[in-house]
Scaffold this motif. Structure first.
Motif, PDB file in Angstrom:
ATOM      1  N   THR A 178       0.853  -1.186   0.000  1.00  0.00           N
ATOM      2  CA  THR A 178       0.000   0.000   0.000  1.00  0.00           C
ATOM      3  C   THR A 178       0.887   1.233   0.000  1.00  0.00           C
ATOM      4  OG1 THR A 178      -1.667  -1.159   1.301  1.00  0.00           O
ATOM      5  CG2 THR A 178      -1.821   1.239   1.237  1.00  0.00           C
ATOM      6  N   ILE A 179       0.552   2.209  -0.843  1.00  0.00           N
ATOM      7  CA  ILE A 179       1.265   3.489  -0.851  1.00  0.00           C
ATOM      8  C   ILE A 179       0.251   4.583  -0.579  1.00  0.00           C
ATOM      9  CG2 ILE A 179       2.610   5.137  -2.200  1.00  0.00           C
ATOM     10  CD1 ILE A 179       3.734   2.812  -3.757  1.00  0.00           C
ATOM     11  N   ILE A 180       0.586   5.431   0.370  1.00  0.00           N
ATOM     12  CA  ILE A 180      -0.279   6.556   0.727  1.00  0.00           C
ATOM     13  C   ILE A 180       0.533   7.834   0.565  1.00  0.00           C
ATOM     14  CG2 ILE A 180      -1.555   7.680   2.601  1.00  0.00           C
ATOM     15  CD1 ILE A 180      -2.012   4.876   3.750  1.00  0.00           C
ATOM     16  N   CYS A 181      -0.061   8.824  -0.062  1.00  0.00           N
ATOM     17  CA  CYS A 181       0.581  10.123  -0.255  1.00  0.00           C
ATOM     18  C   CYS A 181      -0.129  11.157   0.613  1.00  0.00           C
ATOM     19  CB  CYS A 181       0.499  10.528  -1.721  1.00  0.00           C
ATOM     20  SG  CYS A 181       1.259  12.125  -2.053  1.00  0.00           S
ATOM     21  N   MET A 182       0.668  11.948   1.334  1.00  0.00           N
ATOM     22  CA  MET A 182       0.128  13.004   2.191  1.00  0.00           C
ATOM     23  C   MET A 182       0.855  14.313   1.877  1.00  0.00           C
ATOM     24  SD  MET A 182       0.425  10.641   5.592  1.00  0.00           S
ATOM     25  CE  MET A 182       1.759   9.668   4.916  1.00  0.00           C
ATOM     26  N   LEU A 183       0.191  15.419   2.126  1.00  0.00           N
ATOM     27  CA  LEU A 183       0.801  16.727   1.920  1.00  0.00           C
ATOM     28  C   LEU A 183       0.860  17.483   3.233  1.00  0.00           C
ATOM     29  CD1 LEU A 183      -1.060  17.724  -1.349  1.00  0.00           C
ATOM     30  CD2 LEU A 183       1.206  16.704  -1.140  1.00  0.00           C
ATOM     31  N   LYS A 184       1.955  18.184   3.439  1.00  0.00           N
ATOM     32  CA  LYS A 184       2.135  19.032   4.621  1.00  0.00           C
ATOM     33  C   LYS A 184       2.856  20.278   4.137  1.00  0.00           C
ATOM     34  CE  LYS A 184       2.848  19.834   9.149  1.00  0.00           C
ATOM     35  NZ  LYS A 184       1.846  20.228  10.059  1.00  0.00           N
ATOM     36  N   LYS A 185       2.131  21.398   4.079  1.00  0.00           N
ATOM     37  CA  LYS A 185       2.669  22.646   3.529  1.00  0.00           C
ATOM     38  C   LYS A 185       3.181  22.377   2.129  1.00  0.00           C
ATOM     39  CE  LYS A 185       3.743  24.555   8.057  1.00  0.00           C
ATOM     40  NZ  LYS A 185       4.784  25.027   8.951  1.00  0.00           N
ATOM     41  N   ASN A 186       4.463  22.702   1.846  1.00  0.00           N
ATOM     42  CA  ASN A 186       4.981  22.447   0.503  1.00  0.00           C
ATOM     43  C   ASN A 186       5.743  21.122   0.416  1.00  0.00           C
ATOM     44  OD1 ASN A 186       7.012  23.710   2.122  1.00  0.00           O
ATOM     45  ND2 ASN A 186       8.235  24.034   0.297  1.00  0.00           N
ATOM     46  N   PHE A 187       5.480  20.231   1.369  1.00  0.00           N
ATOM     47  CA  PHE A 187       6.149  18.939   1.390  1.00  0.00           C
ATOM     48  C   PHE A 187       5.191  17.815   0.996  1.00  0.00           C
ATOM     49  CE2 PHE A 187       8.617  21.539   4.290  1.00  0.00           C
ATOM     50  CZ  PHE A 187       9.910  21.290   3.843  1.00  0.00           C
ATOM     51  N   ILE A 189       4.709  13.705   1.409  1.00  0.00           N
ATOM     52  CA  ILE A 189       5.131  12.579   2.239  1.00  0.00           C
ATOM     53  C   ILE A 189       4.524  11.327   1.624  1.00  0.00           C
ATOM     54  CG2 ILE A 189       5.011  11.501   4.523  1.00  0.00           C
ATOM     55  CD1 ILE A 189       4.504  14.441   5.572  1.00  0.00           C
ATOM     56  N   ASN A 190       5.361  10.338   1.356  1.00  0.00           N
ATOM     57  CA  ASN A 190       4.891   9.052   0.849  1.00  0.00           C
ATOM     58  C   ASN A 190       5.187   7.975   1.868  1.00  0.00           C
ATOM     59  OD1 ASN A 190       3.787   8.914  -2.042  1.00  0.00           O
ATOM     60  ND2 ASN A 190       5.398  10.461  -2.138  1.00  0.00           N
ATOM     61  N   LEU A 191       4.196   7.152   2.096  1.00  0.00           N
ATOM     62  CA  LEU A 191       4.302   6.031   3.036  1.00  0.00           C
ATOM     63  C   LEU A 191       4.041   4.752   2.253  1.00  0.00           C
ATOM     64  CD1 LEU A 191       4.310   4.849   5.974  1.00  0.00           C
ATOM     65  CD2 LEU A 191       1.845   5.248   5.969  1.00  0.00           C
ATOM     66  N   CYS A 192       4.960   3.794   2.372  1.00  0.00           N
ATOM     67  CA  CYS A 192       4.795   2.492   1.732  1.00  0.00           C
ATOM     68  C   CYS A 192       4.770   1.423   2.817  1.00  0.00           C
ATOM     69  CB  CYS A 192       5.938   2.226   0.759  1.00  0.00           C
ATOM     70  SG  CYS A 192       5.831   0.601  -0.031  1.00  0.00           S
ATOM     71  N   CYS A 193       3.740   0.585   2.790  1.00  0.00           N
ATOM     72  CA  CYS A 193       3.589  -0.503   3.757  1.00  0.00           C
ATOM     73  C   CYS A 193       3.573  -1.827   3.003  1.00  0.00           C
ATOM     74  CB  CYS A 193       2.276  -0.375   4.524  1.00  0.00           C
ATOM     75  SG  CYS A 193       2.089   1.217   5.315  1.00  0.00           S
ATOM     76  N   VAL A 194       4.430  -2.752   3.426  1.00  0.00           N
ATOM     77  CA  VAL A 194       4.444  -4.104   2.880  1.00  0.00           C
ATOM     78  C   VAL A 194       3.896  -5.019   3.964  1.00  0.00           C
ATOM     79  CG1 VAL A 194       5.844  -5.955   1.904  1.00  0.00           C
ATOM     80  CG2 VAL A 194       6.472  -3.557   1.473  1.00  0.00           C
ATOM     81  N   GLU A 195       2.693  -5.536   3.715  1.00  0.00           N
ATOM     82  CA  GLU A 195       2.065  -6.416   4.703  1.00  0.00           C
ATOM     83  C   GLU A 195       2.555  -7.846   4.555  1.00  0.00           C
ATOM     84  OE1 GLU A 195      -2.116  -5.812   5.710  1.00  0.00           O
ATOM     85  OE2 GLU A 195      -2.136  -4.244   4.165  1.00  0.00           O
TER      86      GLU A 195
END
Length: 196
Positions: A178-187, A189-195
């Protein structure tokens, strides 16, 4: 803390503050500080460890020193997997329970960074370049996704992948990724989870 669709992952973001000093580190973490580090490098290291401590605390774990492994990767408590990333004066850490996850990777990048086609062609697949050309993703989006995937796969399989071999477009078709993309100001953030 960011709210995620998982109950057993914690993501914490820490921004620069005058309180982010080496006093926030365990003695065991201080030994990794190098005299030749710039003030900015020292600050990002401290912020990364502060984010890691908060993420552990969010999972209701005892806060412990986060040491460094052979390749510079963070060493987590035996029942935790996780990742740390930092950029300028901001850091992010993501942790999850090892009983569910083989690997977790997180990356943070400044969205305003501009990469030329010559630069992003060094790490992008032809399909990723096509997505950039269609403006579906920016080169920094792809770069950040690759970093998160690289870290998650390293944790899960104990091996480094080649950048060009990481397909950020099709990787989430795997049933356990699973890949989740988040935004914080001008940044970004990508999170990758391998179950498991």
């Amino acid at each position: 803390m960011l709210v995620l669709p998982f109950s057993d992952i914690a993501v914490e973001i820490v921004e620069d503050s005058p309180f982010a000093t080496s006093d926030n580190l365990f003695n065991e973490e201080k030994i990794f500080i190098k005299r030749e580090w710039s003030e900015i490098r020292l600050k990002t290291y401290i912020l990364g460890r502060c984010a890691a401590h908060r993420a552990l605390q969010t999972l209701q774990k005892e806060i412990v020193p986060i040491l460094k492994g052979r390749d510079g990767e963070p060493i987590w408590p035996f029942d935790i997997v996780g990742s740390i990333s930092h950029k300028d004066a901001i850091a992010v850490a993501a942790v999850g329970k090892k009983k569910r996850y083989k690997g977790i990777g997180v990356d943070i990048e400044d969205q305003t960074t501009i990469l030329s086609k010559k630069e992003y062609s060094l790490f992008c697949t032809p399909q990723e370049i096509a997505c950039i050309d269609k403006k579906e993703f920016s080169p920094i989006d792809i770069f950040s996704r690759k970093e998160a995937i690289l870290k998650a796969y390293y944790t899960a399989y104990s091996k480094l992948c080649n950048w060009i071999d990481i397909d950020t477009i099709n990787v989430s078709k795997a049933s356990n990724v699973t890949i989740i993309c988040m935004l914080k100001k001008n940044f970004i953030i990508n999170l990758c989870c391998v179950e498991k």
